[in-house]
Write a protein that holds these residues in place. Structure first.
Motif, short mmCIF file in Angstrom:
data_model
loop_
_atom_site.label_atom_id
_atom_site.label_comp_id
_atom_site.label_asym_id
_atom_site.label_seq_id
_atom_site.Cartn_x
_atom_site.Cartn_y
_atom_site.Cartn_z
N SER A 123 -47.33 1.92 -0.30
CA SER A 123 -48.66 1.18 -0.14
C SER A 123 -48.64 -0.28 -0.31
CB SER A 123 -49.44 2.14 -0.92
OG SER A 123 -49.57 3.40 -0.65
N ALA A 363 -58.02 -4.53 2.94
CA ALA A 363 -58.91 -3.28 2.77
C ALA A 363 -58.57 -2.34 3.97
CB ALA A 363 -60.27 -3.68 2.84
N ALA A 364 -58.18 -2.92 5.18
CA ALA A 364 -57.92 -2.01 6.13
C ALA A 364 -56.54 -1.39 6.03
CB ALA A 364 -57.72 -2.67 7.46
N ARG A 367 -57.15 1.49 3.54
CA ARG A 367 -57.70 2.53 3.94
C ARG A 367 -56.70 3.22 4.82
NH1 ARG A 367 -60.95 5.92 3.68
NH2 ARG A 367 -63.09 5.99 4.63
N PHE A 371 -56.66 5.46 0.67
CA PHE A 371 -57.77 5.10 -0.23
C PHE A 371 -59.02 5.36 0.59
CE2 PHE A 371 -53.87 2.79 -1.63
CZ PHE A 371 -53.83 3.07 -2.95
N ASN A 372 -60.04 5.60 -0.53
CA ASN A 372 -61.35 5.50 0.11
C ASN A 372 -62.21 4.33 0.41
OD1 ASN A 372 -62.55 4.93 -2.51
ND2 ASN A 372 -62.30 6.96 -3.16
N ALA A 373 -63.25 4.28 0.78
CA ALA A 373 -63.86 3.07 1.05
C ALA A 373 -64.07 2.37 -0.21
CB ALA A 373 -65.40 3.26 1.71
N ARG A 374 -64.69 2.71 -1.49
CA ARG A 374 -64.69 1.93 -2.26
C ARG A 374 -63.40 1.22 -2.84
NH1 ARG A 374 -69.12 1.08 -5.45
NH2 ARG A 374 -71.11 2.62 -4.71
N GLU A 375 -62.52 2.18 -3.06
CA GLU A 375 -61.04 1.72 -3.56
C GLU A 375 -60.41 0.64 -2.48
OE1 GLU A 375 -59.73 5.79 -5.65
OE2 GLU A 375 -59.20 5.55 -3.46
N SER A 376 -60.78 0.83 -1.15
CA SER A 376 -60.31 -0.07 -0.32
C SER A 376 -61.15 -1.47 -0.36
CB SER A 376 -60.22 0.29 1.22
OG SER A 376 -59.58 1.51 1.16
#
Length: 851
Positions: A123, A363-364, A367, A371-376
């Motif tokens: 990651s 962020a992309a 994702r 990771f989910n949207a908030r985490e990203s």
């Protein structure tokens, strides 16, 4: 004769002879240097406090202070810049700033732990790569119009400027990122761990690219650039292999690596390595700061060795010297040059492009990594932080001639905006309520089954909290109480322990926060607790360490209790016989008064009152969702008794807290026959015409200090119960006592005694009974309910009688001891020398409807 007069020494009387102390003298620049540094420190500290309240890093205050002192604001005052910051004096400030920067880059190198990146390689590599490649491409696109509008094309080549712009866009401020992650309590979260690892890779690649840019700019030809790069690469390998191994060997040979404390000789070697490395990288055409950074990568991290080196130099570097560098950045910034729409348009475009490139790329990739949207979104926000590393990059570009003052000001404004956005945007994207906390725990291989602590609930668990070494005796006493080694019916218990470490503004504290696993492994308090549990067959099932500001201690304890589903949280409090006078309002008028008392604790100047810790205890009582116990450990001068029998005394007046105290005491006595004895004393007040025993408190008048209650310093006096809730509680008291008496009648136990007593002075009666028991039992523990809510009786009138004695200050209506442990607990602590366990039941919130 005339020649001798001319050569005569100058006057040594200074300002007494009328000399101007701020007049610059190149042969003696120290006077003006001190004035300049003093002004810089005053400005940065004044700005740092309000900005810290807005959760902004200190570098923002340092740069804004420089902008204010520079041509943008103070420079417009006639005579300010020529007298305070004359151009002839700036080389001396620049020299100081460069030394501080070399040492600070050394600290940054120390903070980088390659092991963190290895543990989250996939990651971190993906996020780090995207955080460089995407901004690099976008930076290349915006650099072309910036070059044609703002750069002198005769002096700077497009290729050099393009490469520099790409580096400036792709950099992430690793040191500021560490501080933000710690402040947001994300270091123990999966998000924080991955961002930290990605930040390490991003930072290292960014410095390599910047070194490449500087080498290309400083080279007179392409062949020279190749030689510079080869010399730089050779030095990197030389530092990371021969020098690193030699330094580790020397640290082991001297014993410093084993103890975690560098010797004076090793510190001398460390500084020698730092400045030799900086000297080499500077003479080959790469900035000296890269040498300092490489030296930081050489230092081993085992046993907290790197943290110990940081602790020895960080204050001088970070507090005194580094603000000079960033203030100089502000002095070079002239926002007045942003004087037309085109310039402002490009500045806004620069800010948007810099943020979008970092945010979208990181962020992309987050994702894609699962990771989910908030985490990203949180990862993208954190990785867009620029901070002081970006300012260092911009200053290198200014010195290399790649930027002029206008373009430099535009980039500085971009760095400030993105850094200030990081914390608020992260909190909006990833608020605490949606976080899945990932505790770093070390599991003891001897984990055993959980045993009931109470009489009725099988599988109960309790959590212990430690902060200081002097709290270990109290923690050991609790573990021994719930699992005495001499019990015939001995059963094993399991303990969850939380070790609290304070997070300060220092870099070493941030390093502790990022190296929790290593810190927990070598923490002496954790070692003692784990060893004690192993020797007594008590399984310390999880031992967690949290590095947070002291103001967040109570919140961390409450969160830990919820995460472990603890039914009882135990806090230790080690006090001496002289520390029971904890009063914040009833000091004599002759005692000196501190007008800031309600912001910083006790209003009187006294060394006895541990005001800060009592505030922490009271906040835990308010915020915890489980039962809370406070063990008051007393330091006594008499020799310890060899009698293994423990005698528990429980004053029972009624209320949920008192019922909890009886439940725990009876349960322990039944589980440990022959080892623990319990005496339950039910005291009922009877009327006495000679005294008033009304149920309402009449607060004493205090001519010196007014009674004030502030948010953040809870009094923990809960809402008044209604008639219905009081009747329910009284009924529960009667049922509990009746059931207890029936059990004793059916199964008479020699180690449990029930005593009913009526008295006009119940507190006096309790003290007399405790005195009688203590004459035959040396190991005495008094268990009391805190009873700050749903108390069945009021003891205020009787406590007024104690307040006339030597302990009156701590037993007054405003006494901190009384607010912390309740009426009965305060009297027992103040008037006896025995250990006291103060309990508060979680059910008070159900019954009172107030939190």
């Amino acid at each position: 004769m005339i020649d001798l007069v001319k050569r005569a020494a100058s006057s040594q009387a200074g300002i007494i002879d009328g000399l101007n102390p701020v007049k610059f003298d190149s042969t003696d620049p120290i006077k003006l240097w001190i004035v300049q540094v003093g002004i810089i420190l005053i400005f940065t500290q004044l700005l740092a406090y309000p900005l810290a309240r807005l959760r902004q890093p200190k570098v923002i205050a340092e740069v804004i202070g420089g902008v204010i002192l520079g041509p943008t604001v103070m420079g417009r005052i006639h005579g300010f810049t020529p007298n305070i910051f004359p151009s002839a004096s700036l080389p001396f400030l620049n020299l100081t700033a460069t030394i501080s920067l070399v040492l600070y880059l050394f600290l940054i190198g120390l903070e980088i732990d390659v092991g963190t990146m290895k543990r989250n390689l996939r990651s971190a590599t993906l996020i780090s790569a995207a955080g460089i490649i995407v901004p690099f491409g976008i930076g290349a696109g915006i650099s072309v119009p910036l070059y044609h509008h703002f750069v002198n094309e005769d002096k700077v080549s497009l290729g050099h400027f393009l490469l520099f712009t790409c580096v400036a866009m792709s950099i992430t401020a690793f040191p500021v990122l560490c501080r933000i992650l710690t402040d947001l309590k994300l270091l123990e979260n999966k998000i924080g761990i991955v961002v930290l690892a990605a930040g390490v890779g991003n930072d290292v690649i960014g410095w390599v690219l910047l070194a490449l840019t500087v080498a290309l700019v400083n080279a007179t030809s392409g062949v020279s650039a190749v030689y510079v790069l080869l010399a730089g690469v050779a030095w990197v390998f030389f530092m990371l292999y021969p020098v690193k191994y030699a330094f580790r060997w020397l640290a082991k040979k001297s014993g410093s690596l084993e103890t975690g404390q560098p010797s004076a000789v090793l510190m001398s070697v460390t500084f020698f390595v730092v400045f030799i490395s900086a000297f080499y990288t500077d003479i080959i055409g790469i900035h000296a700061i890269f040498g300092g950074f490489l030296a930081g990568l050489v230092i081993p991290h085992e046993n907290g060795f790197a943290i110990a080196i940081v602790e020895k130099i960080e204050d001088v570097v970070v507090i005194l010297l580094l603000p000079i560098y960033f203030t100089l950045s502000g002095l070079k910034t002239n926002l007045g040059l942003l004087n037309n729409g085109v310039t402002w348009g490009y500045t806004i475009l620069l800010i948007v492009v810099a943020f979008v490139g970092k945010f979208v790329g990181c962020a992309a990739s987050a994702r894609i990594s699962g990771f989910n949207a908030r985490e990203s979104g949180a990862i993208g926000s954190l990785m867009s932080c620029k901070g002081l590393v970006e300012l260092i990059v911009l200053n290198v570009g200014l010195q290399a001639g790649l930027l002029d003052q206008r373009l430099f000001s535009m980039f500085v404004l971009m760095a400030l905006v993105l850094t200030m956005m990081t914390t608020p945007l992260t909190l909006w994207m990833y608020p605490p309520r949606v976080r899945g906390r990932m505790q770093l725990e070390r599991i003891d291989s001897a984990s055993l089954s959980v045993t009931s602590l109470k009489q009725e609930d099988s599988g109960s668990k309790f959590s212990l909290v430690l902060e200081r070494v002097d709290q270990l005796p109290g923690v050991m006493s609790v573990m021994h109480l719930f699992n005495p080694p001499t019990s015939a019916n001995r059963q094993f218990i399991t303990v969850d322990a939380l070790r609290l470490v304070e997070l300060s503004d220092r870099a070493s504290a941030v390093m502790r926060g990022s190296e929790i696993e290593e810190l927990l492994r070598r923490d002496p308090i954790a070692k003692v607790l784990r060893t004690f549990g192993r020797l007594n067959h008590i399984a310390v099932s999880s031992l967690s360490l949290t590095v947070v500001p002291q103001s967040k201690f109570a919140e961390s304890v409450a969160s830990f209790g919820r995460s472990k589903s603890a039914e009882l949280i135990v806090l230790p409090w080690s006090i001496t016989q002289g520390t029971t006078h904890l009063s914040d309002a009833d000091k004599p008028a002759s005692t000196s008064y501190n007008p800031l008392q309600y912001l910083f604790g006790n209003g009187q100047v006294s060394g006895d009152a541990d005001v800060q810790y009592t505030q922490f205890i009271r906040q835990v009582f308010v915020g915890a969702s489980s039962d809370v116990g406070l063990l008051v450990e007393r330091e006594r001068e008499e020799s310890l008794s060899l009698d293994p029998t423990q005698h528990l005394v429980v004053p029972f007046f009624g209320g949920p807290d008192d019922r909890l105290a009886v439940e725990i005491a009876v349960g322990l006595a039944k589980q440990n026959l022959g080892v623990i004895k319990a005496t339950i004393i039910k005291v009922t007040r009877v009327a006495d015409d000679a005294e008033s025993v009304g149920g309402k408190e009449q607060h004493m008048e205090n001519p010196t200090v007014a009674s004030v209650s502030l948010p953040g310093f809870p009094d923990t006096v809960y809402a008044q119960p209604t008639t219905q809730t009081r009747l329910i509680s009284q009924t529960a008291d009667e049922m509990a006592w009746s059931r207890l008496a029936k059990d004793q009648g059916d199964n008479a136990s020699s180690n449990i005694s029930l005593v009913e007593h009526q008295s006009a002075k119940p507190l006096h009666a309790i003290l007399e009974r405790i005195s009688e028991i203590s004459s035959t039992s040396r190991n005495l523990l008094v268990i009391v309910g805190r009873a700050r809510q749903m108390a069945a009786q009021s003891h205020y009138a009787e406590m007024l009688q104690f307040s006339a004695g030597p302990h009156g200050q701590s037993l007054s209506s405003a006494g901190l001891l009384r607010k912390t442990v309740g009426d009965v607990g305060a009297v027992v602590i103040a008037m006896t020398g025995h250990q006291v366990l103060v309990l508060q039941s979680k059910h008070i919130r159900v019954e009172s409807g107030d939190a």
